[in-house]
Every structure is written in C-alpha cells, then in structure tokens.
Design an enzyme around this catalytic site. Sequence first.
Site, PDB file in Angstrom:
ATOM      1  N   ASP A  69       0.806  -1.221   0.000  1.00  0.00           N
ATOM      2  CA  ASP A  69       0.000   0.000   0.000  1.00  0.00           C
ATOM      3  C   ASP A  69       0.840   1.273   0.000  1.00  0.00           C
ATOM      4  O   ASP A  69       0.282   2.386   0.062  1.00  0.00           O
ATOM      5  CB  ASP A  69      -0.979  -0.008   1.176  1.00  0.00           C
ATOM      6  N   ASP A  91      -6.616  -5.269  -4.688  1.00  0.00           N
ATOM      7  CA  ASP A  91      -6.375  -3.852  -4.358  1.00  0.00           C
ATOM      8  C   ASP A  91      -5.022  -3.364  -4.890  1.00  0.00           C
ATOM      9  O   ASP A  91      -4.830  -2.180  -5.134  1.00  0.00           O
ATOM     10  CB  ASP A  91      -6.372  -3.611  -2.841  1.00  0.00           C
TER      11      ASP A  91
HETATM   12  N1  GLY Z   1      -7.136  -1.994   0.539  1.00  0.00           N
HETATM   13  C1  GLY Z   1      -7.814  -2.536   1.661  1.00  0.00           C
HETATM   14  C2  GLY Z   1      -9.286  -2.408   1.581  1.00  0.00           C
HETATM   15  O1  GLY Z   1      -9.837  -2.025   0.546  1.00  0.00           O
HETATM   16  O2  GLY Z   1      -9.920  -2.692   2.570  1.00  0.00           O
END
Ligand code: GLY
Length: 394
Positions: A110, A171
């Site tokens: 992330d 994600d």
């Molecule tokens: N990227 C983590 C979520 O969407 O919860």
Amino acid sequence: MTTTPPARQSSALAVDSALAGALSTVRRNIAAFGDLYPDDTTRDDRYPLRPAAGAFPEGGNRGWTTSFWPGMQWLAWERTGDPAFRDAGLRHAADFARRVRQGEDLETHDLGFLYTLAAVAPWRLLGDEHARSAALLAADHLMKRLLEPAGVIQAWGDLSDPAQRGRTIIDSLMNMPLLTWAHEQTGEERFADAVRRHTTQLRENILRADDSTFHTFYWDPATGDPVRGATEQGAFDDSCWARGQAWGVYGFALNYRATDDASLLEAAWRCAEYFLAHLPSDGVPYWDLVYTDGSDAPRDSSAAAIAACGFLELARLDDDPERAHRAQAVGEKLVADLIAGYAPAQPEDADALLLHSVYDLPKDVGVDEGTLWGDYFYLEALTRIADPEWVTYW
Ligand code: GLY
C-alpha cells in the site's frame, strides 16, 4: 443558442451542492485533527484519532489509509484555491517524507496508495522536490516486494512471513501507479516491467472466468506457479467482495492507461459489467456481491465511489465512443445515487463525506461507517464530474 436539458442542470446543481458540503467537512476536519491522522473509519459517523499502537502515538502516521486524508486536502485546494488546504497537504507531505526516510511501517504494497496521494500529488501540483524524492524512495521500497519468479508484488507482511509469502490482492492494482510514475521520472525500465508483469498475473489469475474477482491469490514462491484464490474481507473464498471488484474496475483501467495493453482495458470492462449486474436497485452494492436486492446485509458505499472513479476514467480512456458514453453515464449515475442516499443530509451531521461503508465485516471492523478511502474517492468522483479536465494524481 445551446440549452442544457433540465435533468442535466439539476444533476449539476446536486454535484455542486454535494461538493460544497464535502469541502466544508474537510475544512472542519482540518481544524479538528490539526496535523494528526484520523482513524481508518468513523465510529458512529465521527472520526476518532488513529489509536496509539506500539511506538506510534495517538494520531500517528501508520497503516494504509493515512494518505487519503491529505489526498482530500489536495482535491479541496484544487477546487477552492484556499491556501489553508495546500498548507495542510504540505505538512502531511513532510510527515510522509519523514515516514519513508525513517523506515516506519513500510512493509506493505500500500506504499502506492500512501505515496501517490501524499507525495506524488504535491509533486504534480506544486513541483515539490521533497515530496518527489520521498515518492521515489517509496517506489524503490515497493520494488523490494517483487517476487521472483512469479513477477508479483507481495501484498502484506514481512517478505519472510510464510503465511503471506507469494500472496497478492486485487487492491494492489491501485498501487501500481506509483511505479508507473517512478518509471516516468527516472526512465528505469524495472518499474514499468514490474507493472506489466504484476498486472498480467492479476488479469490471468485473480479475475475469474465469470468476470468476478478473488480478493487475494497465492503464487508458489519457489516455482512462481499460480496456486489458489482466497478471501480475507469477503464473505467466502469463492464470493466476490464488492470493494475488490471496484478496485478491479479502477485499477485495471489505470494500468491500461499506463501500459497501453488492450487486455487490461477489457479486464476493467469485465469487472465493470459484473459489478453493474450485481447492484441492487438503489445503485450501491452490498459489501459482498453475493448479496442481492432485498438482503439486509450492509452496503459498501466506498465500493460505489471507487467504481464511479473507475467508470469516469474509462470514459476518458475508451476510444469506442459508445462505450465511453456509457461509462460516463454510469459514473454519473453512481455519484448521483451516492449523493441522494449516502451523503450526510447536512455536512455537520458527520465527520465523514460518505456514510454507510464497510471496512472488514468478517472481523467486525468499520461496519456501516464512514471510511477515509470512501471519502477520498467520493470527493474525487465529484471533482471528476465538476471538472472534466481534472488531472489525476494516479
Ligand atoms: N485496501 C484494503 C481495503 O480495501 O480494505
């Protein structure tokens, strides 16, 4: 003389009024939080400060969602020109530079979400060199997560953690724009190669034959072979987590823009059609697309906001005028549905810009609450409609 049809006028008015309300909440939240960071989600529609954890004090810069907060400030600055938003964003950019230099809480894919909004955005908007060098450091760090021979960026955890080794998640598509940007800045092909390899692996393995997506997928760390899909935040391993599908719409679209690989544009549309076919009548998905109209399962409005940005991006990217027109209409409809049913009636009713999202229902975290990413993507979607020329941070 050209005239605007009445329906279009009223939807433009609704967007203007929703934007005004959202910007007043961002302004109020800056006064409330100072330079600290709100938590991932609201509690009863109010953001507490991010709780202290280990060496991190209350309100400290940790976790994957803190950049959505300065991301909103950059959007607010662009809309208003008010230096209070810019100055708040710059203070956060300095804190993100400190975070990456001090190596704090970086063991995650992330870094893309974090440094695109907190550092690439001020570089794009202001040419801020400190932000640029912080973003390049973060991109370098993200490259350490590229696993050979699979060619995927590991999502979570220490690279030696056997439970996470070889695993990535849908994600992650949204973390690739940091690498694309680093390639543009440095000319180093390794960044662009990683984007191509990672997104190809996701298109081939995380997107299922029926156009739904797995939330997470494992590759064999030794051979690089695809192994199996599994969920972490969805209802079942073989269900389709709503936010994951939305990340697929927007993430494949952005990576098509980066690579010009037409198979990624098709992947974005496959995710998009599945998402649309599983929406209930008010246009906002249940938290997992296994639930259909009439269910009392909670909604995830953040998934609708992310998907709206994805559709509005597809409208810009798709050369087929019919598909582009449809993408624009769907994006605008999703935003209209969010304004009508999921924004606070009055800005002061909540700290969140968007109500009724779900963070992680299986773990009972942030269910039917506002979320920092829901707020950010809602504001981005409003911005995209208010200003079709808006230049993305991604
Ligand atoms: N990227 C983590 C979520 O969407 O919860």
